[in-house]
Enzyme design. Structure first.
Site, PDB file in Angstrom:
ATOM      1  N   ARG A   1       0.807  -1.220   0.000  1.00 51.50           N
ATOM      2  CA  ARG A   1       0.000   0.000   0.000  1.00 51.50           C
ATOM      3  C   ARG A   1       0.835   1.262   0.000  1.00 51.50           C
ATOM      4  NH1 ARG A   1      -5.261   0.532   2.700  1.00 51.50           N
ATOM      5  NH2 ARG A   1      -6.202  -1.505   2.735  1.00 51.50           N
TER       6      ARG A   1
ATOM      7  N   ARG B   1      -3.761   7.925   0.299  1.00 51.95           N
ATOM      8  CA  ARG B   1      -4.217   9.243   0.716  1.00 51.95           C
ATOM      9  C   ARG B   1      -3.176  10.112   1.397  1.00 51.95           C
ATOM     10  NH1 ARG B   1      -9.348   6.592   3.458  1.00 51.95           N
ATOM     11  NH2 ARG B   1      -7.693   5.058   3.669  1.00 51.95           N
TER      12      ARG B   1
ATOM     13  N   ARG C   1      -8.384  11.561  -6.347  1.00 49.08           N
ATOM     14  CA  ARG C   1      -9.570  10.995  -5.687  1.00 49.08           C
ATOM     15  C   ARG C   1     -10.714  11.992  -5.575  1.00 49.08           C
ATOM     16  NH1 ARG C   1     -12.245   8.312  -4.053  1.00 49.08           N
ATOM     17  NH2 ARG C   1     -11.989   7.265  -2.071  1.00 49.08           N
TER      18      ARG C   1
ATOM     19  N   ASP D   1      -7.137  -3.222  -6.166  1.00 49.28           N
ATOM     20  CA  ASP D   1      -7.631  -3.589  -4.847  1.00 49.28           C
ATOM     21  C   ASP D   1      -7.912  -5.074  -4.780  1.00 49.28           C
ATOM     22  OD1 ASP D   1      -8.493  -2.161  -2.194  1.00 49.28           O
ATOM     23  OD2 ASP D   1      -9.846  -3.841  -2.515  1.00 49.28           O
TER      24      ASP D   1
ATOM     25  N   TYR E   1     -14.278 -10.869   3.779  1.00 47.18           N
ATOM     26  CA  TYR E   1     -15.021  -9.711   3.233  1.00 47.18           C
ATOM     27  C   TYR E   1     -16.345 -10.160   2.644  1.00 47.18           C
ATOM     28  CZ  TYR E   1     -11.307  -6.385   4.071  1.00 47.18           C
ATOM     29  OH  TYR E   1     -10.404  -5.576   4.691  1.00 47.18           O
TER      30      TYR E   1
HETATM   31  O1  CP3 Z   1      -0.324   1.236  -4.734  1.00 48.93           O
HETATM   32  C1  CP3 Z   1      -0.392   0.436  -3.806  1.00 48.93           C
HETATM   33  O2  CP3 Z   1       0.360   0.491  -2.834  1.00 48.93           O
HETATM   34  C2  CP3 Z   1      -1.439  -0.643  -3.894  1.00 48.93           C
HETATM   35  C3  CP3 Z   1      -2.651  -0.274  -3.265  1.00 48.93           C
HETATM   36  C4  CP3 Z   1      -3.580  -1.280  -2.626  1.00 48.93           C
HETATM   37  C5  CP3 Z   1      -4.937  -0.945  -2.428  1.00 48.93           C
HETATM   38  N1  CP3 Z   1      -5.566  -2.016  -1.864  1.00 48.93           N
HETATM   39  C6  CP3 Z   1      -5.592   0.312  -2.829  1.00 48.93           C
HETATM   40  C7  CP3 Z   1      -6.509   0.905  -1.854  1.00 48.93           C
HETATM   41  C8  CP3 Z   1      -3.380  -2.567  -2.141  1.00 48.93           C
HETATM   42  C9  CP3 Z   1      -2.109  -3.384  -2.099  1.00 48.93           C
HETATM   43  C10 CP3 Z   1      -4.645  -3.019  -1.650  1.00 48.93           C
HETATM   44  C11 CP3 Z   1      -4.895  -4.365  -1.084  1.00 48.93           C
HETATM   45  C12 CP3 Z   1      -5.962  -4.493  -0.104  1.00 48.93           C
HETATM   46  N2  CP3 Z   1      -7.242  -4.023  -0.211  1.00 48.93           N
HETATM   47  C13 CP3 Z   1      -5.869  -5.231   1.093  1.00 48.93           C
HETATM   48  C14 CP3 Z   1      -4.663  -6.005   1.537  1.00 48.93           C
HETATM   49  C15 CP3 Z   1      -3.629  -5.104   2.092  1.00 48.93           C
HETATM   50  C16 CP3 Z   1      -3.806  -4.746   3.531  1.00 48.93           C
HETATM   51  O3  CP3 Z   1      -3.798  -3.541   3.805  1.00 48.93           O
HETATM   52  O4  CP3 Z   1      -3.887  -5.639   4.363  1.00 48.93           O
HETATM   53  C17 CP3 Z   1      -7.104  -5.132   1.746  1.00 48.93           C
HETATM   54  C18 CP3 Z   1      -7.445  -5.728   3.093  1.00 48.93           C
HETATM   55  C19 CP3 Z   1      -7.970  -4.388   0.903  1.00 48.93           C
HETATM   56  C20 CP3 Z   1      -9.405  -4.041   1.116  1.00 48.93           C
HETATM   57  C21 CP3 Z   1      -9.564  -2.596   1.332  1.00 48.93           C
HETATM   58  N3  CP3 Z   1      -9.436  -1.635   0.342  1.00 48.93           N
HETATM   59  C22 CP3 Z   1      -9.860  -1.914   2.540  1.00 48.93           C
HETATM   60  C23 CP3 Z   1     -10.016  -2.588   3.887  1.00 48.93           C
HETATM   61  C24 CP3 Z   1      -9.932  -0.546   2.255  1.00 48.93           C
HETATM   62  C25 CP3 Z   1     -10.321   0.604   3.162  1.00 48.93           C
HETATM   63  C26 CP3 Z   1      -9.131   1.013   3.942  1.00 48.93           C
HETATM   64  C27 CP3 Z   1      -9.067   2.484   4.227  1.00 48.93           C
HETATM   65  O5  CP3 Z   1      -7.986   2.879   4.681  1.00 48.93           O
HETATM   66  O6  CP3 Z   1     -10.025   3.233   3.993  1.00 48.93           O
HETATM   67  C28 CP3 Z   1      -9.636  -0.384   0.894  1.00 48.93           C
HETATM   68  C29 CP3 Z   1      -9.580   0.884   0.178  1.00 48.93           C
HETATM   69  C30 CP3 Z   1      -8.277   1.156  -0.505  1.00 48.93           C
HETATM   70  N4  CP3 Z   1      -7.645   0.311  -1.378  1.00 48.93           N
HETATM   71  C31 CP3 Z   1      -7.552   2.359  -0.421  1.00 48.93           C
HETATM   72  C32 CP3 Z   1      -6.432   2.199  -1.271  1.00 48.93           C
HETATM   73  C33 CP3 Z   1      -5.353   3.207  -1.578  1.00 48.93           C
HETATM   74  C34 CP3 Z   1      -7.981   3.554   0.431  1.00 48.93           C
HETATM   75  C35 CP3 Z   1      -7.911   4.840  -0.223  1.00 48.93           C
HETATM   76  C36 CP3 Z   1      -9.098   5.499  -0.840  1.00 48.93           C
HETATM   77  O7  CP3 Z   1     -10.259   5.404  -0.385  1.00 48.93           O
HETATM   78  O8  CP3 Z   1      -8.824   6.207  -1.823  1.00 48.93           O
END
Ligand code: CP3
Length: 321
Positions: free
Chosen positions: A2, A6, A15, A51, A128
């Site tokens: 990740r 943000r 975004r 994602d 999920y």
């Molecule tokens: O560029 C990178 O680094 C890759 C980005 C990436 C995202 N999701 C984008 C994202 C990766 C590697 C993931 C994987 C992912 N998605 C996981 C496994 C990684 C981990 O953190 O354990 C999980 C559990 C998810 C499911 C998911 N997606 C959740 C729980 C959330 C909400 C979290 C939050 O902080 O709000 C997301 C949203 C998400 N996916 C964001 C990003 C950058 C949040 C940003 C936004 O809303 O713009």
């Protein structure tokens, strides 16, 4: 881990105009966001911007991201009949936009850095689909796992097929390594991991193995099951900050690599503390080959970008001779 997100102003700017799913589904945008951290931070690898939940939709599980709340599944799977309705799909069709993004990112990255692709592992994806969003107890997931083991195994078998197909398609499209995220599997003890997860995650790794592409197996809070994660597969096993890196590596076995394990919340604090903690991680790695320095989990949105930049510079200074 990740590395886009943000905490970067250029990501927040995009975004404002596009939803998270728009960014994931539009190759030009996914390429731009993947490259943002590569430009701003001296990282050694790019991580595909995508994602983990994307494969749920073509499996027949609809979801969306709700601002400030995270993922929300429309109709969470709560019964054996729900689990049985889920279907396999062809990733080259249903997730073709991810593969297009990979090809575009590879062209734009050139030799600057390798690209890591990824997908979710059975427990995390199942949780999920069953909980409907984030959970701390995984009550619905475990109720189905313990209460309907045959249906659970069928469902996880299907997830393993889907994720295996998807990772192989990512590799064909050009990723240089793949990371399998079982972010929440630390909720299981070792015996349950072996019974309910290991055969399925093991099948994903076995499917990817013939490609020869390096694999990373990641989880959070997995100190008690690092040996089991290793048995399921992965050239590199991820460890979080709850277990000191040398202890984690000993549990994994020094014949495998390790990724980790700085606490991402440290980056919210003063830099001298960040550097002290980085020194500790490096000391525990002992200069052995096979350590990927990383955070134990994703970067928090309130993290100052300068701290991430300073950490990457510091680790490079300390490890490049
Ligand atoms: O560029 C990178 O680094 C890759 C980005 C990436 C995202 N999701 C984008 C994202 C990766 C590697 C993931 C994987 C992912 N998605 C996981 C496994 C990684 C981990 O953190 O354990 C999980 C559990 C998810 C499911 C998911 N997606 C959740 C729980 C959330 C909400 C979290 C939050 O902080 O709000 C997301 C949203 C998400 N996916 C964001 C990003 C950058 C949040 C940003 C936004 O809303 O713009």
């Amino acid at each position: 881990m990740r590395q886009a997100g943000r905490y970067m102003s250029e990501y927040r700017a995009l975004r404002e105009r596009y939803s998270l799913l728009d960014l994931c589904r539009t190759p030009d945008l996914a390429t731009e966001v993947t490259l943002q951290p590569v430009r701003r931070i001296d990282v050694d690898a790019a991580i595909l911007f995508s994602d983990l939940l994307l494969p749920l939709e073509p499996m027949g599980i609809r979801f969306d991201f709700i601002r400030g709340e995270g993922p929300a599944i429309e109709n969470p799977l709560r019964s054996e009949a729900d689990l049985a309705r889920v279907r396999r799909f062809e990733p080259r069709e249903a997730l073709g936009y991810v593969l297009d993004a990979i090809r575009q990112i590879k062209r734009e990255l050139g030799a600057r850095a390798p690209l890591i692709g990824f997908a979710g592992a059975p427990f995390t994806l199942a949780s999920y689909a069953i909980e409907g969003g984030h959970s701390s107890s995984f009550a619905h997931t475990k109720a189905l796992m313990y209460g309907a083991p045959a249906a659970w195994h069928c469902f996880c078998d299907l997830i393993a097929d889907v994720i295996g197909d998807y990772l192989v398609a990512q590799i064909e499209a050009g990723v240089d390594a793949v990371q399998i995220f079982d972010s929440w599997v630390g909720a299981l003890n070792a015996a349950d991991y072996r019974e309910f997860i290991l055969p399925h995650t093991g099948r994903i790794f076995a499917r990817v193995a013939p490609t020869g592409v390096p694999t990373i197996h990641f989880g959070v809070g997995t100190g008690a099951i690092l040996g089991e994660l290793r048995s399921a597969g992965g050239d590199i096993i991820g460890a979080d900050w709850r277990t000191p890196l040398d202890e984690a590596w000993e549990r994994i076995g020094f014949d495998r690599g390790i990724q980790g394990n700085l606490d991402p919340t440290l980056l919210l604090g003063p830099l001298d503390r960040v550097f002290g903690a980085a020194d500790d991680v490096l000391k525990r790695a002992g200069g052995r080959a096979g350590h990927i320095f990383n955070l134990g989990h994703g970067i928090l949105p309130t993290t100052p970008l300068e701290h991430v930049q300073a950490l990457a510079r510091y680790v490079h200074q300390k490890t490049r001779s």
